[in-house]
Design an enzyme around this catalytic site. Structure first.
Site: not given
Ligand SMILES: [Zn+2]
Length: 218
Positions: A78, A97, A99, A118, A160, A214
């Site tokens: 990726e 990233h 899953h 929120y 994905h 913050y």
């Molecule tokens: Zn992936």
């Protein structure tokens, strides 16, 4: 935790975050990948290696064009969306990233997550968009992700998973965790067939300003 300073410390931090996400069950079947900016390029987790065995030396250095810059491993497949996001977003210092289960379930319905809570503002804006589908590892997926990330720190990838970005690795990690938390809450609402009350734009801007105060919204 202080930000890692040297390349070695950054490699160690990437392994630490990758293994924490894996232990949390966010990376089934060796999925997911993590990167951080280093100088003019980036460091990224390698392709196909079990997280539990990952060592700092296994992290791959890449240029922002995606060219390997030494090392013994191939980068995560990726890498195109990591490099595309760093080119498009000067505020992105790290990308996570995953899953993760609940956010990925929502992505398979190609649903964005509205401002039902929120904490959506913690992810950069008044919603978490779902990017258009494209095959994993492609330039098309990278373009879809960058587009849906506009003004946001998190995005769902259709059918994905999730991308989260931050000003630091710990910031990106925190956003990836929060996206999963929010996805779980939103799925619970949908499962109960309740209609969420969506917070209006003015309130979400107020919340975003408080997060900025913050220095919290990593
Ligand atoms: Zn992936």
């Amino acid at each position: 935790m202080t930000a890692p300073g040297t390349e070695r410390e950054l490699r160690e931090a990437i392994v630490r975050v990758a293994q924490a996400l894996d232990r949390a069950g966010f990376c089934p079947s060796k999925s997911g990948n993590i990167s951080a900016r280093l100088g003019d390029g980036l460091l990224i987790t390698p392709s196909g290696q079990p997280y539990a065995e990952m060592q700092p030396e296994d992290i791959v250095r890449l240029t922002l064009d995606g060219k390997p810059d030494g090392g013994r491993r191939r980068p995560s497949s990726e890498w195109p969306f990591h490099t595309a996001i760093y080119r498009a977003r000067v505020d992105a210092r790290a990308i996570v990233h995953t899953h993760s289960l609940k956010a990925t379930a929502l992505s398979c319905a190609r649903r964005s997550i509205p401002a039902f809570h929120y904490m959506i503002a913690f992810c950069g804006g008044p919603d978490i968009r779902c990017a258009e589908y494209a095959t994993f590892g492609t330039q098309a997926l990278a373009e879809n992700a960058v587009r849906a990330l506009d003004g946001r720190k998190a995005v769902l990838l259709a059918n994905h998973g999730v991308i989260a970005l931050g000003a630091s690795l710990d910031g990106a990690h925190a956003i990836a965790m929060e996206v999963e938390n929010l996805a779980g809450q939103y799925l619970a609402l949908l499962a109960a067939r309740l209609d969420p009350v969506i917070l209006d734009a003015e309130e979400m801007e107020r919340v975003a300003a408080k997060f900025a105060d913050y220095g919290k919204a990593g």
